[in-house]
Design a protein around this motif. Structure first.
Motif, PDB file in Angstrom:
ATOM      1  N   SER A 596       0.866  -1.368   0.061  1.00 14.03           N
ATOM      2  CA  SER A 596       0.111   0.104  -0.055  1.00 14.03           C
ATOM      3  C   SER A 596       0.862   1.229   0.026  1.00 14.03           C
ATOM      4  CB  SER A 596      -0.974   0.038   1.093  1.00 14.03           C
ATOM      5  OG  SER A 596      -1.888  -1.179   0.939  1.00 14.03           O
ATOM      6  N   GLN A 597       1.894   1.241  -0.726  1.00 17.53           N
ATOM      7  CA  GLN A 597       2.863   2.194  -0.673  1.00 17.53           C
ATOM      8  C   GLN A 597       2.699   2.878  -2.140  1.00 17.53           C
ATOM      9  OE1 GLN A 597       4.580   3.515   1.703  1.00 17.53           O
ATOM     10  NE2 GLN A 597       3.914   1.880   3.201  1.00 17.53           N
ATOM     11  N   TRP A 598       1.636   3.729  -2.381  1.00 16.19           N
ATOM     12  CA  TRP A 598       1.249   4.010  -3.704  1.00 16.19           C
ATOM     13  C   TRP A 598       2.065   5.122  -4.064  1.00 16.19           C
ATOM     14  CZ3 TRP A 598      -1.719   0.546  -5.094  1.00 16.19           C
ATOM     15  CH2 TRP A 598      -2.488  -0.040  -4.186  1.00 16.19           C
ATOM     16  N   LYS A 599       2.500   6.153  -3.266  1.00 16.12           N
ATOM     17  CA  LYS A 599       3.830   6.987  -3.739  1.00 16.12           C
ATOM     18  C   LYS A 599       4.836   6.574  -4.191  1.00 16.12           C
ATOM     19  CE  LYS A 599       1.813  10.720  -0.682  1.00 16.12           C
ATOM     20  NZ  LYS A 599       1.990  11.692   0.412  1.00 16.12           N
ATOM     21  N   LEU A 600       5.300   5.768  -3.422  1.00 16.00           N
ATOM     22  CA  LEU A 600       6.633   5.024  -3.989  1.00 16.00           C
ATOM     23  C   LEU A 600       6.146   3.969  -5.233  1.00 16.00           C
ATOM     24  CD1 LEU A 600       7.976   3.417  -0.605  1.00 16.00           C
ATOM     25  CD2 LEU A 600       8.625   5.450  -1.707  1.00 16.00           C
ATOM     26  N   ALA A 601       5.109   3.460  -5.464  1.00 14.42           N
ATOM     27  CA  ALA A 601       4.951   2.882  -6.647  1.00 14.42           C
ATOM     28  C   ALA A 601       4.721   3.688  -7.853  1.00 14.42           C
ATOM     29  CB  ALA A 601       3.648   2.076  -6.344  1.00 14.42           C
ATOM     30  N   ALA A 602       4.407   4.943  -7.734  1.00 13.81           N
ATOM     31  CA  ALA A 602       4.297   5.977  -8.583  1.00 13.81           C
ATOM     32  C   ALA A 602       5.742   6.305  -9.154  1.00 13.81           C
ATOM     33  CB  ALA A 602       3.267   6.857  -8.090  1.00 13.81           C
ATOM     34  N   LEU A 603       6.774   6.393  -8.468  1.00 12.09           N
ATOM     35  CA  LEU A 603       7.889   6.899  -8.506  1.00 12.09           C
ATOM     36  C   LEU A 603       8.786   5.778  -9.254  1.00 12.09           C
ATOM     37  CD1 LEU A 603       8.817   8.760  -5.271  1.00 12.09           C
ATOM     38  CD2 LEU A 603       7.931   9.891  -7.190  1.00 12.09           C
TER      39      LEU A 603
END
Length: 625
Positions: A596-603
């Motif tokens: 659930s680390q969406w910000k990291l996934a987007a990077l």
């Protein structure tokens, strides 16, 4: 916006229309008599599911009439299981490609289908009704038509308008930008809908085993005049009868329909109505009158699906029968056939627009078995046992009194209370006998056994619904409980697999209907990269299968994270994967999503351009598709 093309009406002669009308009426009358017994049983099952306290079996008003809500408890728990598995917080639709070219688009298609099903269709409440009806009735059917819901709204637009303006003493028209309010049509929803049916309004032959193989079946609909006019505009009923006008320029048939909608309907042409007893039971349980005081503004329509031999040019009949859909209003002019079309003309994919699902399949029968049908003996036994013990407890508290008829004692006015004085001419003729304590041993012994029998039928044990083990020899360690939990899943997974099959069928139909009718290009509401991330017409023609992710209990989520981490570790340690940055980046993105680390996934950078080029075979497959 594209619309479904209007269906083509069958060109029947007057004799052919009369023949089809009589066939529909015959099917309704004969099949209704066969369903009379089942509908009476269904009304009883609805009362059991609602735990109606005044149900049949307890005629004595002064005795205990408590009904244990065993069936309601089982229904709610099983529906919770279904909804948790299909619509859990981490659940998503999985896309299974059928070819290597389609595999590259699975992520985009998955985002589209998740938005389409959960946001656009708003399936949660509709599927809750679907699952609830299946648990109670044993069988549930959903109607899946293509619908377009439009509403009118007023919106502000920026427009250039001309306004007079004085310049050097002269008046000239100058264009200026202004906010202008205009009335527009807003499309709230366009797509395949999911509408659970009332199966007491379905009439099927006794020999039918499934919808697809049934020789015929009839749906009893209650439609407003506006809905009937929609059927006319869609070509599903004949438009010619609407053309005859009265002296005021109004359609005579439309005026008849409005008059019929506001008056009492009898359905004399159809005769018996087997589902009436079920509808009355539902109204009674809801505290509503079976016959409303006001007008329903609706008309009963028989929607017939079956095979009909067409007329040939010589006045005879064709050799083979066609799949035909017809509409008949039983209360209009002694039964009026409103129109008939071929199935393929009303539904271009040629399939019936229904999804049927059973809780427990009954081989060689159309109707499945529901919880009230299976648990009725246990429920009534528990009710009888509980009320016997309640009455015994009352008897142990209140005394048993013997008296001579001429003693002056009045038993109707007697109630044992503290400091009560009862005048009597002969006190010695009145004898009071105190009963012993109620024997609770049968209750204590039998009740758990009956409850265990009900749990064993559907697999809803305490571990399945999140309760602690209460037995004296219950497992205490985590390992023992995990093993028992795994084995207890076997029975309930049987029901869930059937439910998932119905859900997969719905997903396939949504995708196929969108490929055919949805406007293109279709922009996602949940885009991740940019606003241009849309499905092209070529991408919409891909072939996919669809499924829903596994259950999302806490233990399952942890296991899913561990599986993803193992896959990422395997990717890092594989020499072939180390030479493919796209594979490593995609694995890392999946790890972040599971955590659930969406910000990291987007990077995580998009390295799709580094993916290997298509082979000549893959290019040929894409061209063929």
């Amino acid at each position: 916006m594209p619309q479904l093309p209007a269906s083509r009406q069958l060109d029947l002669t007057d004799e052919g229309k009369k023949e089809l009308k009589l066939l529909i009426i015959k099917h309704w009358q004969t099949d209704s008599r066969d369903l009379d017994g089942r509908c009476k049983a269904m009304a009883r099952w609805w009362r059991l599911a609602r735990a109606g306290a005044d149900a049949e079996g307890f005629p004595d008003e002064e005795a205990s009439n408590f009904r244990i809500p065993l069936i309601l408890w089982q229904v709610m728990n099983l529906v919770a299981k279904f909804m948790g598995i299909l619509f859990g917080p981490d659940n998503a639709i999985q896309v299974i490609p059928r070819g290597p070219t389609d595999a590259k688009r699975t992520e985009k298609v998955a985002r589209f289908m998740n938005w389409r099903v959960f946001e656009s269709l708003k399936l949660y409440k509709k599927y809750y009704d679907f699952a609830m009806l299946k648990c109670i009735q044993g069988t549930t059917i959903a109607f899946t038509p293509w619908k377009r819901k439009v509403r009118k709204a007023r919106k502000m637009f920026k427009e250039m308008v001309e306004e007079p303006k004085e310049v050097n003493g002269l008046v000239a028209l100058v264009k200026v930008e202004k906010q202008v309010e205009r009335e527009v049509e807003v499309v709230e929803f366009e797509g395949l809908d999911f509408l659970p049916e009332n199966i007491e309004d379905w009439v099927v032959p006794k020999t039918a085993t499934d919808i697809e193989t049934a020789d015929h079946f009839i749906r009893r609909l209650k439609l407003s005049v506006a809905e009937i006019l929609d059927l006319r505009d869609q070509g599903k009923i004949d438009a010619k009868p609407f053309e005859k006008k009265n002296e005021n320029g109004e359609s005579e048939l439309v005026e008849k329909l409005y008059l019929l909608a506001t008056t009492k309907k009898t359905e004399q042409t159809g005769g018996q109505d087997p589902g009436k007893v079920v509808r009355q039971e539902k109204d009674d349980l809801a505290g509503q009158p079976s016959t409303p005081q006001g007008s329903e503004d609706a008309i009963v329509v028989y929607n017939w699906f079956g095979k009909f031999r067409m007329e040939n040019k010589k006045g005879g009949h064709e050799e083979r029968a066609e799949d035909v859909i017809a509409f008949l209003i039983p209360d209009l002019d002694g039964g009026m056939l409103m129109g008939a079309t071929r199935r393929v003309d009303s539904f271009p994919d040629g399939r019936l627009p229904f999804i049927k699902s059973e809780l427990i399949r009954d081989p060689n029968r159309f109707w499945g078995k529901g919880m009230p049908e299976m648990l009725e003996p246990i429920s009534r036994e528990m009710d009888a046992l509980h009320n016997i013990i309640t009455d015994a407890g009352m008897a142990s508290v209140g005394p048993l009194i013997f008296y001579k008829p001429g003693s002056g004692f009045v038993p109707e006015n007697f109630r044992a209370e503290p400091f009560l004085c009862v005048p009597t001419a002969d006190p010695d003729s009145v004898k009071v006998v105190m009963m012993g304590q109620a024997n609770m041993a049968p209750y204590i012994t039998l009740m758990p056994e009956l409850l265990k029998a009900a749990e064993n039928i559907f697999g809803l044990t305490p571990s399945q619904i999140g309760q602690q083990f209460s037995g004296p020899n219950a497992p205490r360690t985590f390992g023992q409980q995990a093993m028992l939990q795994g084995e207890s899943n076997q029975r309930i997974l049987l029901d869930i697999q059937l439910e998932r099959e119905a859900f997969r069928e719905l997903l396939r139909r949504i995708w196929e209907a969108d490929k055919r009718w949805l406007p293109k290009p279709i922009f996602f509401r949940v885009t991740e990269e940019s606003g241009d991330d849309s499905l092209t017409e070529e991408e919409m023609q891909g072939d996919y299968d669809f499924d829903i992710t596994p259950p999302t209990a806490i233990a399952n989520r942890q296991q899913a994270v561990q599986d993803t981490m193992q896959a990422f570790a395997l990717t890092q340690s594989t020499p072939m994967a180390q030479q493919n940055p796209a594979l490593i980046a995609e694995s890392l993105r999946e790890v972040y999503k599971k955590l659930s680390q969406w910000k990291l996934a987007a990077l995580v950078p998009d390295v799709s351009a580094l993916a290997p080029e298509e082979s000549s075979e893959q290019e040929n497959i894409r061209i063929i598709q």
